[in-house]
Design a protein around this motif. Structure first.
Motif, PDB file in Angstrom:
ATOM      1  N   ARG A  77      -0.579   0.702   0.557  1.00  0.00           N
ATOM      2  CA  ARG A  77       0.578   1.193  -0.158  1.00  0.00           C
ATOM      3  C   ARG A  77       1.393   1.785   0.840  1.00  0.00           C
ATOM      4  O   ARG A  77       1.419   1.959   1.898  1.00  0.00           O
ATOM      5  N   ALA A 127      -1.722  -3.979  -8.682  1.00  0.00           N
ATOM      6  CA  ALA A 127      -0.350  -3.523  -9.217  1.00  0.00           C
ATOM      7  C   ALA A 127      -0.745  -2.316  -9.755  1.00  0.00           C
ATOM      8  O   ALA A 127      -1.664  -2.122 -10.571  1.00  0.00           O
ATOM      9  N   LYS A 131       4.206  -2.087  -9.805  1.00  0.00           N
ATOM     10  CA  LYS A 131       4.580  -1.825  -8.420  1.00  0.00           C
ATOM     11  C   LYS A 131       3.316  -2.501  -7.361  1.00  0.00           C
ATOM     12  O   LYS A 131       2.075  -2.215  -7.839  1.00  0.00           O
ATOM     13  N   LYS A 134       2.601  -4.031  -0.501  1.00  0.00           N
ATOM     14  CA  LYS A 134       3.463  -5.197   0.367  1.00  0.00           C
ATOM     15  C   LYS A 134       2.380  -6.067   1.011  1.00  0.00           C
ATOM     16  O   LYS A 134       2.695  -7.377   1.104  1.00  0.00           O
ATOM     17  N   SER A 199       7.604   7.770  -4.416  1.00  0.00           N
ATOM     18  CA  SER A 199       7.027   6.679  -3.413  1.00  0.00           C
ATOM     19  C   SER A 199       5.867   6.526  -3.193  1.00  0.00           C
ATOM     20  O   SER A 199       5.134   5.707  -2.231  1.00  0.00           O
ATOM     21  N   TYR A 201       3.820   4.613  -5.095  1.00  0.00           N
ATOM     22  CA  TYR A 201       3.496   3.220  -5.192  1.00  0.00           C
ATOM     23  C   TYR A 201       4.700   2.321  -4.895  1.00  0.00           C
ATOM     24  O   TYR A 201       4.474   1.209  -4.711  1.00  0.00           O
TER      25      TYR A 201
END
Length: 201
Positions: A77, A127, A131, A134, A199, A201
């Motif tokens: 995350r 998800a 979101k 990465k 921020s 996620y």
């Protein structure tokens, strides 16, 4: 006296109990899987050419996914973008994860070999509110075992009576202000709750 050899350690500590060795297995059985599914917080330790790293990671209980009894998937995350543990994984791959569960004394350790994936279908499994992480860390399990509750008992980690008031310690802004010349620590602290919320996620 400094201890410098394994033999000195063995002489000092003696042999481990048979159960201490028997509890270590090379896969997740049903009992150990239950700990993974219940844990909302882990510590991920890695090693690389510049040294070691131990990073906290947390989310809803079971955020570490069990792909099979020898493979774990850990979403990465948003954080501070230092990516120290990810760089270590690229360079070495050896990793250990310690699972903690609030209110439970025993912890679970998983040792293995990690690699990093940005495969779209895998990212989609993690998800939250649309979101994606990465990357996802895939840990191939070498060994799994539980630690007894003694360290948690001694520390009284889950005992509310021992909880520390956050205001008794320097704030994040104060810490940065004392390290970085000209840093506005007060503004940083005021903005931190909202910035963190946006921020997560």
């Amino acid at each position: 006296m400094e201890i410098t050899t394994v033999q000195q350690l063995v002489e000092l500590y003696g042999s481990p109990r048979e159960t201490s060795l028997a509890k270590e297995i090379d896969h997740l059985n049903a009992d150990y899987a239950a700990f993974v599914k219940a844990s909302p917080f882990i510590l991920l330790a890695t090693i690389g050419p510049d040294g070691t790293d131990c990073s906290p990671k947390g989310d809803a209980p079971g955020f570490v996914d069990i792909l099979d009894d020898r493979t774990l998937a850990i979403p990465d995350r948003p954080g501070n973008n230092r990516i120290d543990n990810l760089k270590n994984i690229i360079n070495d791959g050896r990793a250990s994860v310690l699972f903690l569960i609030p209110g439970v004394g025993e912890t679970l350790r998983v040792n293995g070999r990690a690699r990093i994936s940005a495969e779209p279908d895998l990212l989609a499994r993690f998800a939250v509110d649309g979101k994606l992480p990465k990357t996802v860390i895939l840990l191939a399990i070498d060994s799994v075992y539980f630690h007894c509750a003694k360290s948690i008992m001694r520390s009284k980690l889950w005992d509310p009576a021992g909880h520390v008031e956050r205001s008794s310690l320097p704030s994040a802004g104060q810490i940065l202000k004392n390290i970085v010349n000209g840093f506005d620590g007060e503004a940083y602290d005021q903005e931190l709750p909202e910035r963190a919320r946006k921020s997560l996620y």
